[in-house]
Design a protein around this motif. Structure first.
Motif, PDB file in Angstrom:
ATOM      1  N   HIS A  51      16.366  10.340 -10.642  1.00 31.13           N
ATOM      2  CA  HIS A  51      15.174   9.633 -10.165  1.00 31.13           C
ATOM      3  C   HIS A  51      15.656   8.532  -9.229  1.00 31.13           C
ATOM      4  CE1 HIS A  51      11.915  11.156 -12.567  1.00 31.13           C
ATOM      5  NE2 HIS A  51      11.179  10.080 -12.415  1.00 31.13           N
ATOM      6  N   GLU A  71      16.354   8.285 -14.700  1.00 32.85           N
ATOM      7  CA  GLU A  71      14.951   7.868 -14.821  1.00 32.85           C
ATOM      8  C   GLU A  71      14.809   6.728 -15.829  1.00 32.85           C
ATOM      9  OE1 GLU A  71      12.480  11.030 -16.313  1.00 32.85           O
ATOM     10  OE2 GLU A  71      10.645  10.007 -15.710  1.00 32.85           O
ATOM     11  N   ARG A  85      12.781  19.033 -13.038  1.00 38.00           N
ATOM     12  CA  ARG A  85      11.888  19.507 -14.098  1.00 38.00           C
ATOM     13  C   ARG A  85      10.535  19.939 -13.514  1.00 38.00           C
ATOM     14  NH1 ARG A  85      11.385  13.530 -16.284  1.00 38.00           N
ATOM     15  NH2 ARG A  85       9.588  12.841 -15.086  1.00 38.00           N
ATOM     16  N   TRP A 138       5.239  11.070  -6.395  1.00 42.61           N
ATOM     17  CA  TRP A 138       4.731   9.944  -7.193  1.00 42.61           C
ATOM     18  C   TRP A 138       4.761   8.660  -6.373  1.00 42.61           C
ATOM     19  CZ3 TRP A 138       2.126   9.723 -11.626  1.00 42.61           C
ATOM     20  CH2 TRP A 138       2.165  10.835 -12.490  1.00 42.61           C
ATOM     21  N   MET A 182      10.648  13.151 -21.260  1.00 46.82           N
ATOM     22  CA  MET A 182      10.647  12.801 -19.845  1.00 46.82           C
ATOM     23  C   MET A 182      11.981  12.109 -19.576  1.00 46.82           C
ATOM     24  SD  MET A 182       7.990  10.198 -18.126  1.00 46.82           S
ATOM     25  CE  MET A 182       9.124   8.871 -18.448  1.00 46.82           C
ATOM     26  N   ASP A 227       9.598  12.318  -7.332  1.00 46.70           N
ATOM     27  CA  ASP A 227      10.113  11.516  -8.444  1.00 46.70           C
ATOM     28  C   ASP A 227      11.451  12.055  -8.918  1.00 46.70           C
ATOM     29  OD1 ASP A 227       8.821  13.865  -9.332  1.00 46.70           O
ATOM     30  OD2 ASP A 227       8.391  13.022 -11.302  1.00 46.70           O
ATOM     31  N   PHE A 282      10.111   0.019 -13.781  1.00 44.57           N
ATOM     32  CA  PHE A 282      10.044   0.363 -12.357  1.00 44.57           C
ATOM     33  C   PHE A 282       9.636  -0.830 -11.477  1.00 44.57           C
ATOM     34  CE2 PHE A 282       9.322   5.247 -11.875  1.00 44.57           C
ATOM     35  CZ  PHE A 282      10.429   5.482 -12.658  1.00 44.57           C
ATOM     36  N   GLU A 310       7.964  18.728 -12.432  1.00 38.57           N
ATOM     37  CA  GLU A 310       7.183  17.730 -11.681  1.00 38.57           C
ATOM     38  C   GLU A 310       7.531  17.816 -10.203  1.00 38.57           C
ATOM     39  OE1 GLU A 310       5.856  13.907 -13.232  1.00 38.57           O
ATOM     40  OE2 GLU A 310       7.118  14.313 -14.989  1.00 38.57           O
ATOM     41  N   TYR A 347       0.091   2.718 -15.680  1.00 36.55           N
ATOM     42  CA  TYR A 347       1.500   2.907 -16.054  1.00 36.55           C
ATOM     43  C   TYR A 347       2.211   1.579 -16.264  1.00 36.55           C
ATOM     44  CZ  TYR A 347       0.351   7.437 -14.023  1.00 36.55           C
ATOM     45  OH  TYR A 347      -0.251   8.621 -13.721  1.00 36.55           O
ATOM     46  N   ASP A 401       6.964   5.282  -7.566  1.00 39.76           N
ATOM     47  CA  ASP A 401       8.400   5.431  -7.337  1.00 39.76           C
ATOM     48  C   ASP A 401       8.737   5.146  -5.873  1.00 39.76           C
ATOM     49  OD1 ASP A 401       7.262   7.035  -9.427  1.00 39.76           O
ATOM     50  OD2 ASP A 401       9.200   7.995  -9.733  1.00 39.76           O
ATOM     51  N   TRP A 454       6.602   0.626 -15.673  1.00 41.11           N
ATOM     52  CA  TRP A 454       6.968   1.921 -16.270  1.00 41.11           C
ATOM     53  C   TRP A 454       8.414   1.966 -16.799  1.00 41.11           C
ATOM     54  CZ3 TRP A 454       4.186   5.596 -18.088  1.00 41.11           C
ATOM     55  CH2 TRP A 454       4.639   6.928 -18.140  1.00 41.11           C
ATOM     56  N   TRP A 468       0.792   2.233  -8.259  1.00 44.12           N
ATOM     57  CA  TRP A 468       1.042   3.587  -7.751  1.00 44.12           C
ATOM     58  C   TRP A 468       0.173   3.788  -6.512  1.00 44.12           C
ATOM     59  CZ3 TRP A 468       3.567   2.238 -11.783  1.00 44.12           C
ATOM     60  CH2 TRP A 468       4.641   2.987 -12.235  1.00 44.12           C
TER      61      TRP A 468
HETATM   62  C1  BGC Z   1       7.375  10.505 -13.196  1.00 42.27           C
HETATM   63  C2  BGC Z   1       7.533   9.090 -12.722  1.00 42.27           C
HETATM   64  C3  BGC Z   1       6.171   8.615 -12.390  1.00 42.27           C
HETATM   65  C4  BGC Z   1       5.457   8.563 -13.709  1.00 42.27           C
HETATM   66  C5  BGC Z   1       4.134   7.917 -13.703  1.00 42.27           C
HETATM   67  C6  BGC Z   1       6.627  10.448 -14.465  1.00 42.27           C
HETATM   68  O1  BGC Z   1       6.490  11.640 -15.106  1.00 42.27           O
HETATM   69  O2  BGC Z   1       8.564  11.166 -13.272  1.00 42.27           O
HETATM   70  O3  BGC Z   1       8.580   8.806 -11.956  1.00 42.27           O
HETATM   71  O4  BGC Z   1       6.083   7.508 -11.638  1.00 42.27           O
HETATM   72  O5  BGC Z   1       5.420   9.796 -14.347  1.00 42.27           O
HETATM   73  O6  BGC Z   1       4.186   6.907 -14.517  1.00 42.27           O
END
Ligand code: BGC
Length: 910
Positions: A778, A761, A490, A496, A773, A486, A717, A492, A608, A499, A611, A552
């Protein structure tokens, strides 16, 4: 290709032949030979590899009617046309991509040399291609005599360790291969030489199930006499701790590796492998994790540790660490490599003694430091995407990730440092602790990622679109790190699913993603829930979260579909079909009255959804829409791989799912779906959920909504990749263009205007609180790239003849655009669509590679005539010339559609 089409092309090419005064010359030798998409790979583990080549024939209409492949055990045999491993004989077929292995099953370490000749459409053979080769890896677990070893200690995270072993090699080293992997990540040295140019090997997989191994040719490093091997281990994905929820680790150690060196010398064969005879020690990497960075104490470097003759009597003994439950496979995706070295564009000193290096663009990798300083000097590199107003680096959006590398100097002359065992997403590095004012040589940025090959280019006369495309490109590169992530900066950096599935098509236009996604699909299914069949939100899974959320989880269906479309590769469907089906069955089994609404205990939250949008859309309908879409795609894919019963059964479910969707969410009176947002209306039309008679009106609701926002998107998204293509498809191309070139919020151009060099993002990353976030890198919103390639420049794959075996060229001028150009490197060669508006004419230059065909759409005005080269080929609704190359498929006042054969074309529409 259907039979009528085939007949047409056979007829036109023969006609073309007859109309030529001289007969056609034979094709040149085929080029670009690939085995499993790779050029001369070593370490394959598919015992039935697939071959691809390009027909090398510039003649218009050039096509392959047959081929012959020879595979030999030596170059000498291949040279004398002896296919002792496999001689396909002359095979009548136009297939030149992913031709399946028909020889006998390959075995571990087997080396094969191959070449191919092609026959053109009138049966003339080419000469054989230049030879290509491939070498098999270790196919059986029993091929590994080596043991997984490590120092028996754990940690949170474990401390980096290193290992060494000396060995003697006989006379005349002819060949040396090392098969190796490690957990978390390893660096390998032979006689002091760093082996391989890849980083962060073995890459990321679900280590509970599987680890990839690498094979290196170390013939040049092994010498007759005394030798030494050294291995250094770091944590990375295995034991650093991953995720925003407090760092879940696959393991807390011990770090471990397995290595097997096989040498052929004049004296015979020899092997050196990891076992209890190796010695281990802590390494100078005193700290290392993926998110926080590395601390390297150069005072702890043990000189000569990776050379023969080093005294390791104080080193520790190692333990045999059983890993028999973990599968070992050859590396599937392109290795992570340095793709560029960037110099700073400026160095400032916002705080005395702290220097901020600005590298000009947001990117991914790490800094390489060059410094001379007294022993014990601690130099700190603090990375960030942003600066505070006072010019110091702003790390707030990295959340809990520290993103700092420390180097403690040995004091011995000029020192160089690369913080292996981590990576960072950054534009700025704040360096403190330097003994004197730095210059450009002090710190360079090494940019690295999974080194997938570039495939596409796009440019046009509208600068803002070129800037966005450049940002999309960088965003893609930044987020290919063994898996599609993603974000790169950071806490993460995870695979994902949502994405990846929305960015999939754009990614395949930009780069050759086939092997990368094939590997990731295996990761997704390795992590699939064994009992219930659901997949996870991030893959490889990091043991958090339950069933993946709608849109997702559906990446497990959408990604193979995209790969099939762009590369014509059925194997991704065949290989993963059962797992894909389990996901669809999971949704089916969890739907009530044909309605699937993912939910957790908190029943107000349904996943989500669309998103991080500008305007929120209800997420319940999105669950159902994706349930429908995945079922539909799987039904298609089942048919493609010959599972027609499954295909039928899945297709039979569709009407009821569709009906339930429309009953629950369509508001007929307002010609809109609940929520009424752009996304709420785009998804059902795009997925074929909307009844045919309502699609126009629903799309009109989208148009009204876009207009009401002064030609701006409000999508998140999920709606974003659909908005522009759908507007263009439904006759609202000018509105699509108007939103595409916006530079005010919310738009892609807005990011550029605010100085973005990658895709954000959030549409409002600049005004949203920084500590939340809020990544500046992204790829998700870069999904608009598909519209640049496929609509503005107009290159599209045809899913009925996938992999660009048949190409759709449909350039769509709009607004103030006066030119656009895209090229895509397809499995058959380069496709080009390059148009400009000049003196009232539309001029289009097209390249259709040999052995493919195309459907070319030319935009017309009333009464337009079409020239191709020197001749007029179309006017008044009729093909006037060129029947040997073109077939008129349809013509209206605004467009003519021609079927054509391979070749270079220059069309002028007047
Ligand atoms: C990520 C996204 C991901 C999402 C889920 C985030 O923290 O960075 O890109 O798809 O969480 O909704």
């Amino acid at each position: 290709m259907n039979t009528i089409c085939k007949f047409f092309f056979l007829a036109v090419t023969i006609l073309a032949m007859i109309s030529c005064e001289e007969s056609k010359s034979p094709p040149d030798q085929p080029v670009n030979l690939r085995t499993e998409y790779l050029r001369n790979p070593i370490g394959l583990d598919n015992p039935f590899p697939a071959f691809s080549w390009e027909v090398n024939d510039q003649t218009r209409g050039a096509a392959q009617s047959a081929y012959r492949i020879l595979v030999a055990s030596s170059l000498e045999k291949l040279d004398s046309n002896e296919g002792d491993i496999w001689d396909s004989g002359k095979i009548t077929s136009d297939q030149s991509h992913l031709v399946g292995w028909q020889g006998s099953e390959l075995t571990s370490r087997q080396v094969c040399y191959w070449k191919v000749m092609t026959y053109d459409q009138v049966g003339q053979p080419s000469v054989y291609s230049q030879p290509a080769s491939f070498e098999m890896g270790l196919l059986e677990r029993s091929d590994w005599k080596a043991k997984w070893i490590g120092i028996d200690e754990t940690g949170k995270p474990p401390r980096s360790v290193m290992f060494r072993k000396e060995f003697t090699a006989g006379n005349e080293v002819k060949k040396a291969r090392i098969y190796i992997t490690g957990l978390g990540t390893y660096l390998l040295y032979v006689n002091g030489n760093k082996v391989g140019d890849d980083l962060l090997a073995p890459g990321w997989t679900d280590y509970r199930k599987k680890v990839q191994y690498q094979v290196y040719d170390v013939t040049d490093f092994v010498i007759t006499g005394e030798n030494a091997i050294g291995v250094v281990l770091g944590n990375m994905w295995w034991s650093s701790g991953l995720g925003w929820q407090g760092g879940v680790a696959y393991s807390q150690g011990p770090l471990r590796f397995i290595a097997q060196l096989e040498i052929e010398t004049g004296d015979g064969k020899a092997e050196v492998f990891s076992d209890e005879s190796w010695k281990g020690s802590h390494s100078p990497y005193v700290e290392n994790t993926i998110y926080d960075g590395v601390t390297f104490d150069a005072r702890l470097v043990q000189k000569g540790w990776d050379l023969p003759g080093f005294d390791d009597s104080k080193w520790r003994s190692v333990a045999d660490l059983d890993m028999s439950g973990i599968r070992m496979v050859a590396q599937q995706e392109p290795p992570i490599r340095i793709v560029s070295v960037v110099e700073p564009v400026s160095i400032t000193e916002p705080v005395e003694g702290n220097y901020v290096f600005d590298f000009g663009i947001n990117m991914v990798g790490y800094g390489k430091l060059k410094v001379q300083a007294p022993r014990g000097t601690r130099i700190q590199l603090k990375y960030a995407e942003l600066l505070h107003p006072n010019g110091t680096v702003a790390q707030e959006n990295l959340r809990s990730a520290k993103v700092i590398d420390d180097y403690i100097c040995s004091g011995e002359g000029m020192e160089e440092f690369e913080p292996h065992f981590t990576y960072h997403g950054f534009q700025y590095v704040e360096v403190s602790g330097l003994p004197s004012k730095p210059d450009k040589e002090t710190l360079k940025a090494l940019v690295f990622n999974s080194a997938v090959e570039s495939a596409g280019t796009f440019s046009c006369s509208k600068e803002i679109l070129n800037s966005i495309q450049a940002n999309i490109w960088r965003g893609q590169r930044s987020n290919l790190m063994s898996v599609p992530t993603d974000c790169p900066q950071r806490d993460e950096r995870l695979g994902w699913m949502g994405d990846a599935q929305i960015f999939g098509p754009t990614s395949c236009y930009n780069m050759d993603m086939a092997r990368f996604y094939k590997k990731w699909m295996r990761d997704i299914l390795d992590s699939q829930d064994e009992k219930e069949g659901f997949v996870y939100d991030v893959n490889p899974a990091i043991v958090v979260g339950g069933p993946s959320k709608p849109a997702w989880g559906d990446a497990v269906i959408v990604i193979p579909w995209i790969v099939y479309k762009f590369y014509g590769d059925k194997s991704i469907i065949e290989e993963n079909y059962d797992g894909m089906k389990r996901w669809v069955e999971y949704m089916h089994g969890n739907s009530t009255d044909n309605l699937y609404t993912w939910s957790n205990e908190d029943s107000t939250w349904f996943g989500y959804g669309d998103w991080v949008p500008v305007e929120r859309s209800p997420s319940k309908p999105i669950s159902q829409a994706y349930y429908y879409y995945s079922t539909k795609l799987l039904a298609e894919m089942a048919k493609i791989i010959g599972k027609s019963e499954d295909g039928k059964e899945l297709s039979d479910r569709l009407p009821a799912i569709k009906d339930a969707f429309n009953k629950a969410y369509y508001i007929k009176d307002s010609a809109s779906y609940v929520g009424g947002t752009q996304t709420a209306n785009l998804i059902p039309v795009a997925f074929g959920l909307t009844e045919e008679q309502f699609t126009e009106t629903v799309m009109n609701s989208v148009v009204e909504n876009v207009k009401a926002h002064d030609n701006h998107l409000t999508t998140g998204f999920l709606g974003t990749p659909l908005l522009l293509p759908m507007l263009s498809d439904f006759g609202h191309h000018e509105i699509a263009y108007a939103s595409a070139v916006q530079t005010t919020y919310p738009s892609w151009g807005y990011m550029v205007e605010k100085g973005a060099t990658t895709i954000w993002e959030l549409w409002n990353s600049d005004t949203e609180r920084p500590e939340g976030m809020n990544s500046r890198n992204h790829f998700a919103y870069g999904s608009v790239g598909e519209w640049y390639y496929g609509y503005l420049a107009g290159i599209r794959p045809d899913v009925n003849n996938p992999g660009f075996k048949r190409i759709i060229i449909r350039p769509m001028p709009a607004g103030d655009l006066i030119s656009a150009k895209a090229s895509v490197m397809t499995p058959y060669g380069k496709v080009l669509s390059d148009w400009e508006l000049k003196d009232g004419s539309f001029i289009l230059s097209v390249t259709i590679p040999a052995n493919t065909t195309a459907e070319i759409h030319l935009p017309l005005k009333e009464g337009s005539k079409v020239m191709e080269g020197e001749s007029e080929i179309y006017s008044g609704g009729k093909l006037t010339r060129g029947k040997e190359f073109f077939k008129l498929t349809s013509a209206t006042d605004s467009e003519v559609v021609l079927e054509t054969v391979s070749g270079n074309y220059l069309f002028v529409v007047r």
